[in-house]
Write an enzyme that holds these catalytic residues in place. Structure first.
Site, PDB file in Angstrom:
ATOM      1  N   ASP A 234     -33.574  18.639 -21.849  1.00  0.00           N
ATOM      2  CA  ASP A 234     -33.274  19.643 -22.886  1.00  0.00           C
ATOM      3  C   ASP A 234     -33.740  21.058 -22.571  1.00  0.00           C
ATOM      4  O   ASP A 234     -33.040  22.006 -22.900  1.00  0.00           O
ATOM      5  CB  ASP A 234     -33.882  19.186 -24.218  1.00  0.00           C
ATOM      6  CG  ASP A 234     -33.271  19.901 -25.417  1.00  0.00           C
ATOM      7  OD1 ASP A 234     -32.045  20.121 -25.405  1.00  0.00           O
ATOM      8  OD2 ASP A 234     -34.015  20.247 -26.347  1.00  0.00           O
TER       9      ASP A 234
ATOM     10  N   ARG B 269     -31.478  10.041 -34.503  1.00  0.00           N
ATOM     11  CA  ARG B 269     -32.152  10.326 -33.234  1.00  0.00           C
ATOM     12  C   ARG B 269     -33.073   9.201 -32.785  1.00  0.00           C
ATOM     13  O   ARG B 269     -33.557   8.422 -33.596  1.00  0.00           O
ATOM     14  CB  ARG B 269     -33.023  11.573 -33.404  1.00  0.00           C
ATOM     15  CG  ARG B 269     -32.258  12.829 -33.780  1.00  0.00           C
ATOM     16  CD  ARG B 269     -31.871  13.604 -32.583  1.00  0.00           C
ATOM     17  NE  ARG B 269     -30.946  14.699 -32.862  1.00  0.00           N
ATOM     18  CZ  ARG B 269     -30.667  15.649 -31.975  1.00  0.00           C
ATOM     19  NH1 ARG B 269     -31.233  15.639 -30.792  1.00  0.00           N
ATOM     20  NH2 ARG B 269     -29.797  16.582 -32.259  1.00  0.00           N
TER      21      ARG B 269
ATOM     22  N   SER C 195     -24.405  21.445 -27.740  1.00  0.00           N
ATOM     23  CA  SER C 195     -24.551  20.064 -28.214  1.00  0.00           C
ATOM     24  C   SER C 195     -23.202  19.347 -28.157  1.00  0.00           C
ATOM     25  O   SER C 195     -22.145  19.981 -28.132  1.00  0.00           O
ATOM     26  CB  SER C 195     -25.107  20.054 -29.636  1.00  0.00           C
ATOM     27  OG  SER C 195     -24.260  20.784 -30.463  1.00  0.00           O
TER      28      SER C 195
ATOM     29  N   HIS D 225     -32.247  26.469 -22.322  1.00  0.00           N
ATOM     30  CA  HIS D 225     -31.816  25.215 -22.945  1.00  0.00           C
ATOM     31  C   HIS D 225     -31.075  24.398 -21.878  1.00  0.00           C
ATOM     32  O   HIS D 225     -29.846  24.306 -21.899  1.00  0.00           O
ATOM     33  CB  HIS D 225     -30.902  25.569 -24.129  1.00  0.00           C
ATOM     34  CG  HIS D 225     -30.574  24.421 -25.024  1.00  0.00           C
ATOM     35  ND1 HIS D 225     -29.463  24.397 -25.833  1.00  0.00           N
ATOM     36  CD2 HIS D 225     -31.212  23.255 -25.253  1.00  0.00           C
ATOM     37  CE1 HIS D 225     -29.444  23.265 -26.516  1.00  0.00           C
ATOM     38  NE2 HIS D 225     -30.481  22.560 -26.185  1.00  0.00           N
TER      39      HIS D 225
ATOM     40  N   ARG E 110     -31.344  20.655 -37.786  1.00  0.00           N
ATOM     41  CA  ARG E 110     -31.849  22.015 -37.782  1.00  0.00           C
ATOM     42  C   ARG E 110     -31.076  22.836 -38.818  1.00  0.00           C
ATOM     43  O   ARG E 110     -29.900  22.592 -39.056  1.00  0.00           O
ATOM     44  CB  ARG E 110     -31.666  22.657 -36.407  1.00  0.00           C
ATOM     45  CG  ARG E 110     -32.809  22.368 -35.454  1.00  0.00           C
ATOM     46  CD  ARG E 110     -32.645  23.116 -34.154  1.00  0.00           C
ATOM     47  NE  ARG E 110     -31.583  22.570 -33.351  1.00  0.00           N
ATOM     48  CZ  ARG E 110     -30.410  23.134 -33.161  1.00  0.00           C
ATOM     49  NH1 ARG E 110     -30.143  24.307 -33.699  1.00  0.00           N
ATOM     50  NH2 ARG E 110     -29.503  22.543 -32.424  1.00  0.00           N
TER      51      ARG E 110
ATOM     52  N   CYS F  43     -22.014  17.602 -25.645  1.00  0.00           N
ATOM     53  CA  CYS F  43     -21.376  17.621 -24.319  1.00  0.00           C
ATOM     54  C   CYS F  43     -22.000  16.610 -23.361  1.00  0.00           C
ATOM     55  O   CYS F  43     -21.681  16.604 -22.177  1.00  0.00           O
ATOM     56  CB  CYS F  43     -21.482  19.012 -23.705  1.00  0.00           C
ATOM     57  SG  CYS F  43     -20.442  20.229 -24.515  1.00  0.00           S
TER      58      CYS F  43
ATOM     59  N   LYS G 238     -37.926  23.529 -29.938  1.00  0.00           N
ATOM     60  CA  LYS G 238     -37.043  24.701 -29.969  1.00  0.00           C
ATOM     61  C   LYS G 238     -37.817  25.976 -30.331  1.00  0.00           C
ATOM     62  O   LYS G 238     -37.559  27.042 -29.773  1.00  0.00           O
ATOM     63  CB  LYS G 238     -35.914  24.498 -30.977  1.00  0.00           C
ATOM     64  CG  LYS G 238     -35.120  23.225 -30.767  1.00  0.00           C
ATOM     65  CD  LYS G 238     -34.435  23.221 -29.431  1.00  0.00           C
ATOM     66  CE  LYS G 238     -33.553  21.979 -29.321  1.00  0.00           C
ATOM     67  NZ  LYS G 238     -32.799  21.947 -28.089  1.00  0.00           N
TER      68      LYS G 238
HETATM   69  O1  SAT Z   1     -31.801  19.329 -33.202  1.00  0.00           O
HETATM   70  S1  SAT Z   1     -32.932  19.505 -32.272  1.00  0.00           S
HETATM   71  O2  SAT Z   1     -33.124  20.926 -32.006  1.00  0.00           O
HETATM   72  O3  SAT Z   1     -34.137  18.923 -32.809  1.00  0.00           O
HETATM   73  C1  SAT Z   1     -32.583  18.718 -30.820  1.00  0.00           C
HETATM   74  C2  SAT Z   1     -31.584  19.396 -29.957  1.00  0.00           C
HETATM   75  O4  SAT Z   1     -30.605  19.986 -30.455  1.00  0.00           O
HETATM   76  O5  SAT Z   1     -31.764  19.337 -28.740  1.00  0.00           O
HETATM   77 MN    MN Z   2     -31.175  20.806 -27.299  1.00  0.00          MN
END
Ligand code: SAT
Ligand code: MN
Length: 588
Positions: free
Chosen positions: A277, A371, A252, A230, A104, A254, A210
C-alpha cells in the site's frame, strides 16, 4: 509511538501550539491503569496529560506492545461485545461496525494550514476543488473545541465519544463506538499533528497509515527531499536469477494487493512482497532510489479475495487476523462475495448486518469495503529484505488504472518528465458514488488524490525536481491497464498471475533490451516482444490499439482536469508534456 497518533493527541508543546488548551477542564488525578507515566519522555508525558485533561477518560493505559497486552485487549473487546472469536481459525476475530462507519470519509478529512493554497490549488472559474479539503486554523480550533472536551467520559448518556462506549438515550444502534455526524480527520502538517474524531474505520483511525504515512509524510518528504507514495513494492526474480524491485501506484479496485502478492503464471519466475500500500522512497548516496514499506501488516479488501485471485493473501489470513464487516459462517469461519469456496452442507451464513443470508440473495453478505487486517510477516512470500532499514532499490515505477477502453496493456514513458505527466493524468473506473449513475472514470493522479498532504501542483514540482538531483539514477516509468475490454465487454487480458508477462517485458526493458516501439502515447512492446506462450488466443491488435477518437477525447479530459483543478499551480513542464501529447495525438 502508537499514542502519538491517537485521537486528540498533539505533538506540540502548549506554548507553541496555535490550538488553545486553556478551556480544558482539569481533573484532579490521572488514573493510570497500566504503565508508568514517569517513564515516558517529557514531551510525550506532557502530551498524554494534556490530552487526558481534555478528553477525560476513566483511565490511561500506556501500551507496552507485548503479546500479553494484545491478548488482554482482545479479551476486553470480546467482553464488551465489539469483536467475536472465529473458532474455525487460530486467533482470528470478527468486528461488525456501525453500518455508518465502514469507510474513509473524504469529505470530513481536512488539512489545516494558514494559507489555503498551501493545502490545495485554487481551481479555475470557481469550480469545486477535487484535490483535498482545506480548513483554516480558526475553524479547526472551533471544530476541536466542539468535539474533544470530555469526549472520553463514560456514562454520561451523550452520544459523543472517541474511544469510549456509545451510550445513546434511547435504543442503542450498535455498540460500535463512532459518531458519524461529527467525524473529523484533521491534519496539521506544520505541527506534524493528526486529530481524528468519531470513526473507528481503519483509514480514519489507524493514524499511522493514510494520515501519517501518506498525508503528513508526503509533506515531510517534500521538505526533506524524498517521496511518500501510495504504492506497493515487489521484488521479481527471473528464471536466470536476476532480481529487480518495482513500486506501483493504482487507485482502489485495481488489484494492488493481488499484484503485490502475485503468484506468477510464467514458469521459473518468482515474486516477493515488500508491501501492498505505501512506499517511502529516497535516493541513497549511490543515487539509487530505495524504498521501505512503513507498515507492519495488510489491511486488504476481503470481497474478491480467493485462492484463485490471491492464494498468498488467503494463506496470510488463517491466523492472528481481525476481520471487519465480512459475513460469518455457522462453523465459525468467514465468508464474502468472490471467496470462491462452496459452503459445506448444513453450514449457514450470517451477513455483516447480522442477518441470515443465503447464496443468491440480492444484498451482499459482506460489505463491499469489508477488510482483513493481518500481520505482514504471515504472508508466505514476504521478501527477505522487507524490513531492511536501508530499503530495496527501485528500478521501475508503474502507474495503472482500470480502463475499459483505449488504454493499452502496457506502455513505457519516454523519460522522467513524461512519466510525471503520465502519473498526473491517471484515471480509473470506479463504482460510482451514490450521486452518479453507473460506473465513471475518475481522475486519481498518482493514486494519491485522497492522500495529498499539500498542494498537488507543488507535489508535481517535487517529482519533477528529482531529475535535477546530482547523481540520481531515476527509475523508468511505465503505465499498465489489466482491464481493457472488447466490444462485447469481455476482458482482453487474463490478468492476475499472467501479469507476470508484463513484468517480464518491463524487466527486459530495464536490461536495455530493444523490444519497444514508439507510439504517440509512449513505448509499447514490439510485435512478439511480450511472452504470450501457452496463453491461447490473445487479441494483441485490440489490446494495444490506440483509437484516435478515444485519445482526442482523453487529452481533452486531461487538459480540462489539470487546467481547471491545478490551475495556477500546474508546473509549466507538465503543461508542456500535455501539449506535446496533444500534438502527437493530432498527427495520429
Ligand atoms: O480505506 S483505507 O484507507 O483504510 C485502506 C486503503 O484504501 O488502502
Ligand atoms: Mn491504499
Amino acid at each position: 509511538m502508537a499514542a502519538v497518533y491517537r485521537p486528540g493527541l498533539r505533538l506540540s508543546r502548549p506554548g507553541l501550539s496555535p490550538w488553545g488548551w486553556s478551556s480544558w477542564r482539569s481533573i484532579q488525578t490521572l488514573r493510570v491503569l497500566s504503565g508508568d507515566l514517569g517513564q515516558l519522555p517529557a514531551g510525550v508525558r506532557d502530551f498524554v496529560e494534556r490530552s487526558a485533561r481534555l478528553c477525560q477518560p476513566e483511565g490511561i493505559h500506556i501500551c507496552d506492545g507485548t503479546e500479553a497486552e494484545n491478548t488482554a485487549t482482545l479479551a476486553l473487546l470480546e467482553k464488551q461485545g465489539l469483536i467475536r472469536k472465529l473458532p474455525k481459525y487460530n486467533n482470528c476475530w470478527l468486528a461488525r461496525t456501525d453500518p455508518k462507519d465502514v469507510a474513509r470519509v473524504e469529505s470530513k478529512t481536512v488539512i489545516v494550514t494558514p494559507s489555503q493554497r498551501d493545502t490545495v490549488p485554487l481551481p479555475a472559474g470557481g469550480a469545486r476543488g477535487q484535490l483535498g479539503n482545506w480548513m483554516s486554523p480558526a475553524e479547526f480550533q472551533q471544530a476541536v473545541d466542539e468535539r474533544f472536551p470530555g469526549c472520553m467520559q463514560g456514562n454520561r448518556g451523550r452520544d459523543t465519544e472517541a474511544g469510549a462506549l456509545k451510550i445513546l438515550t434511547g435504543e442503542p444502534v450498535s455498540h460500535w463506538p463512532c459518531n458519524p455526524e461529527k467525524t473529523l480527520i484533521g491534519h496539521v502538517p506544520d505541527q506534524r499533528e493528526i486529530v481524528s474524531f468519531g470513526s473507528g474505520y481503519g483509514g480514519n483511525s489507524l493514524l499511522g497509515k493514510k494520515c501519517f504515512a501518506l498525508r503528513i509524510a508526503s509533506r515531510l518528504a517534500r521538505d526533506e527531499g524524498w517521496l511518500a507514495e501510495h504504492m506497493l513494492i515487489l521484488g521479481i526474480t527471473n528464471p536466470a536469477g536476476k532480481k529487480r524491485y518495482v513500486a506501483a501506484a493504482f487507485p482502489s479496485a485495481c488489484g494492488k494487493t493481488n499484484l503485490a502478492m502475485m503468484r506468477p503464471a510464467l514458469p521459473g519466475w518468482k515474486v516477493e512482497c515488500v508491501g501492498d500500500d505505501i512506499a517511502w522512497m529516497r535516493f541513497d548516496s549511490d543515487g539509487r532510489l530505495r524504498a521501505i514499506n512503513p507498515e507492519n501488516g495488510f489491511f486488504g479488501v476481503a470481497p474478491g479475495t480467493s485462492a484463485t485471485t490471491n492464494p498468498n493473501a488467503m494463506a496470510t489470513i488463517q491466523s492472528n487476523t481481525l476481520f471487519t464487516n465480512v459475513a460469518e459462517t455457522s462453523d465459525g469461519g468467514v465468508y464474502w462475495e468472490g471467496i470462491d469456496q462452496p459452503l459445506p452442507p448444513g453450514v449457514t451464513v450470517t451477513s455483516w448486518l447480522g442477518k441470515p443470508w443465503k447464496p443468491g440473495d440480492k444484498e451482499p453478505c459482506a460489505h463491499p469495503n469489508s477488510r482483513f487486517c493481518a500481520p505482514a510477516r504471515q504472508c508466505p512470500i514476504m521478501d527477505p529484505a522487507w524490513e531492511a532499514p536501508e530499503g530495496v532499490p527501485i528500478d521501475a515505477i508503474i502507474f495503472g488504472g482500470r480502463r475499459p477502453k483505449g488504454v493499452p496493456l502496457v506502455y513505457e514513458a519516454f523519460n522522467w518528465r513524461h512519466g510525471v505527466f503520465v502519473g498526473s493524468a491517471m484515471r480509473s473506473e470506479s463504482t460510482a458514488a451514490a450521486e452518479h449513475k453507473g460506473k465513471v472514470i475518475m481522475h486519481d493522479p498518482f493514486a494519491m488524490r485522497p492522500f495529498f498532504g499539500y498542494n498537488f501542483g507543488r507535489y508535481l514540482e517535487h517529482w519533477l525536481s528529482m531529475e535535477e538531483r546530482k547523481g540520481a539514477r531515476l527509475p523508468r516509468i511505465f503505465h499498465v491497464n489489466w482491464f481493457r475490454r472488447d466490444e462485447a465487454g469481455h476482458f482482453l487480458w487474463p490478468g492476475f498471475g499472467e501479469n507476470a508477462r508484463v513484468l517480464d517485458w518491463i524487466c527486459r526493458r530495464l536490461e536495455g533490451e530493444d523490444s519497444a516501439r514508439e507510439t504517440p502515447i509512449g513505448l509499447v512492446p514490439k510485435e512478439g516482444a511480450l511472452d504470450l506462450s501457452g496463453l491461447g488466443a490473445i487479441d494483441t491488435t485490440q489490446l494495444f490499439s490506440l483509437p484516435k477518437d478515444f485519445w482526442e477525447q482523453e487529452v481533452r479530459d486531461i487538459r480540462s482536469y489539470l487546467t481547471e483543478q491545478v490551475n495556477q499551480d500546474l508546473p509549466k513542464e507538465v503543461l508542456a508534456e500535455l501539449e506535446a501529447l496533444e500534438g502527437r495525438v493530432r498527427r495520429m
